[in-house]
Structures are given as C-alpha cells and as structure tokens.
Design an enzyme around this catalytic site. Structure first.
Site, PDB file in Angstrom:
ATOM      1  N   SER A  13      14.003   3.446  -9.658  1.00 40.04           N
ATOM      2  CA  SER A  13      14.017   3.783 -11.083  1.00 40.04           C
ATOM      3  C   SER A  13      13.032   4.888 -11.441  1.00 40.04           C
ATOM      4  CB  SER A  13      13.695   2.542 -11.914  1.00 40.04           C
ATOM      5  OG  SER A  13      12.384   2.095 -11.625  1.00 40.04           O
ATOM      6  N   HIS A  50       5.709   7.298   0.714  1.00 36.88           N
ATOM      7  CA  HIS A  50       4.723   7.066  -0.350  1.00 36.88           C
ATOM      8  C   HIS A  50       3.395   7.754  -0.003  1.00 36.88           C
ATOM      9  CE1 HIS A  50       6.222   4.049  -3.349  1.00 36.88           C
ATOM     10  NE2 HIS A  50       7.214   4.027  -2.482  1.00 36.88           N
ATOM     11  N   ARG A  54       1.152  11.075  -2.057  1.00 35.24           N
ATOM     12  CA  ARG A  54      -0.175  10.901  -2.658  1.00 35.24           C
ATOM     13  C   ARG A  54      -1.124  12.020  -2.244  1.00 35.24           C
ATOM     14  NH1 ARG A  54       0.713   5.409  -0.960  1.00 35.24           N
ATOM     15  NH2 ARG A  54      -0.789   5.583   0.738  1.00 35.24           N
TER      16      ARG A  54
END
Length: 179
Positions: A13, A50, A54
């Site tokens: 989402s 992920h 970062r």
C-alpha cells in the site's frame, strides 16, 4: 513523553515508504528497528530491498523479539521507525513454546509484548513511528492460527491507534491522515 505515530495499510500500500519519508523529516538521527526474520530466500530479498532504500546514516537494529529493549536503547535518537508491528506479532505468536498454548495464553503473550513496546516508546522524548499491516479487510482465514493472528493484529492496531498522536492509512500509495 514520546510521540507515537501509527501508519497502517494493506500489502504493497506504500506504508513503509511513507513511513521512511515521514521519519526523514523528523530529525537527522534515525533508528530503524527491523522485526522481520530472513527465514527463506524470498524474505531475504524483501529485507535487502528495505535496506537498500534506507539512508546509510540510519542505525538499524534487528529486533524480532523483545523489541522494547531496542526502543529503550534508542533514547539518543531523534526518531525511531519500527517496521513492522504485525511482523513482530507473528514472530511472537509463532514461538515454539506457544505452539500448543491456548488462544488465551497466546493472546496474553501478544498483549504483554505490545504494552511493553508502547511503554518504551512513551518513556523517551523522541517520536516512534510504528508501521503495521491492516489485515482485517480480507476473507476470514480457514485455520485457527491464522484467525487468531488476524484478530490479535486487529486488536493490537486498535490499541496502538488509541495510544498514537497521529494515525495514517496508506491506500494505493496515498497516505490519508485518520487522527
């Protein structure tokens, strides 16, 4: 007292990328508490994606269990990004010692862990952003453990939302502020 932000949404989402942008605006010293465990190749790939997103300046702490200790250790940071609450709950619910436990015992362990997280987040002055999955919008799962997980995740999300200063729902990549 620390500020709590909850960001929820379904799979893919945009909740994690929104959370990352949110914390980047909150200060320079960011701690990222990662709850996922790389138990297979596909999960390792997800975790690596992920990590690649970062900034290198963010301090990552892997905390699949006892994450309240990780939050306590981050009192010198401006902001903590906790990704993700529902993965953390699945880590707890799937521990071997809970495999044959009653639903009530599993639920007690889950809520004890959640209360510890919220208490730790409120203890210090920084902002803690919790990312979580909205799991209650689908069909009723076909097995008992999945139903218990869905119910516990919903209750944990409700509790965290009540404790939060701000709540966002990410839908199709668009964050909507609910609180």
């Amino acid at each position: 007292m620390g500020k709590i932000i909850l960001i929820t949404g379904g799979a893919r989402s945009g909740k994690s990328s929104f959370a990352e942008k949110y914390v980047a605006r909150c200060g320079k010293k960011i701690a990222y508490i990662a709850t996922a465990q790389a138990l297979d190749d596909e999960m390792r790939q997800r975790i690596n994606k992920h990590r690649e997103r970062r900034p290198a300046s963010w301090h990552t702490i892997e905390a699949p269990f006892a994450a309240e200790k990780a939050i306590d250790a981050c009192h010198d940071y401006d902001t903590i990004l906790f990704d993700c609450l529902t993965v953390y709950l699945s880590n707890i619910i799937c521990q071997p010692h809970l495999e044959k436990a009653s639903n009530q015992n599993r639920e007690q362990e889950i809520f004890t862990a959640l209360h510890k997280l919220i208490k730790a987040a409120k203890k210090h002055e920084q902002t803690t952003v919790f990312v979580t999955n909205e799991v209650g919008s689908g069909i009723v799962p076909e097995n008992e453990l999945a139903r218990q997980y869905r119910d516990a995740a919903g209750m944990c999300n409700q509790y965290t939302a009540r404790q939060a200063d701000e709540v966002y729902l990410a839908v199709a990549g668009i964050p909507v502020q609910l609180k």
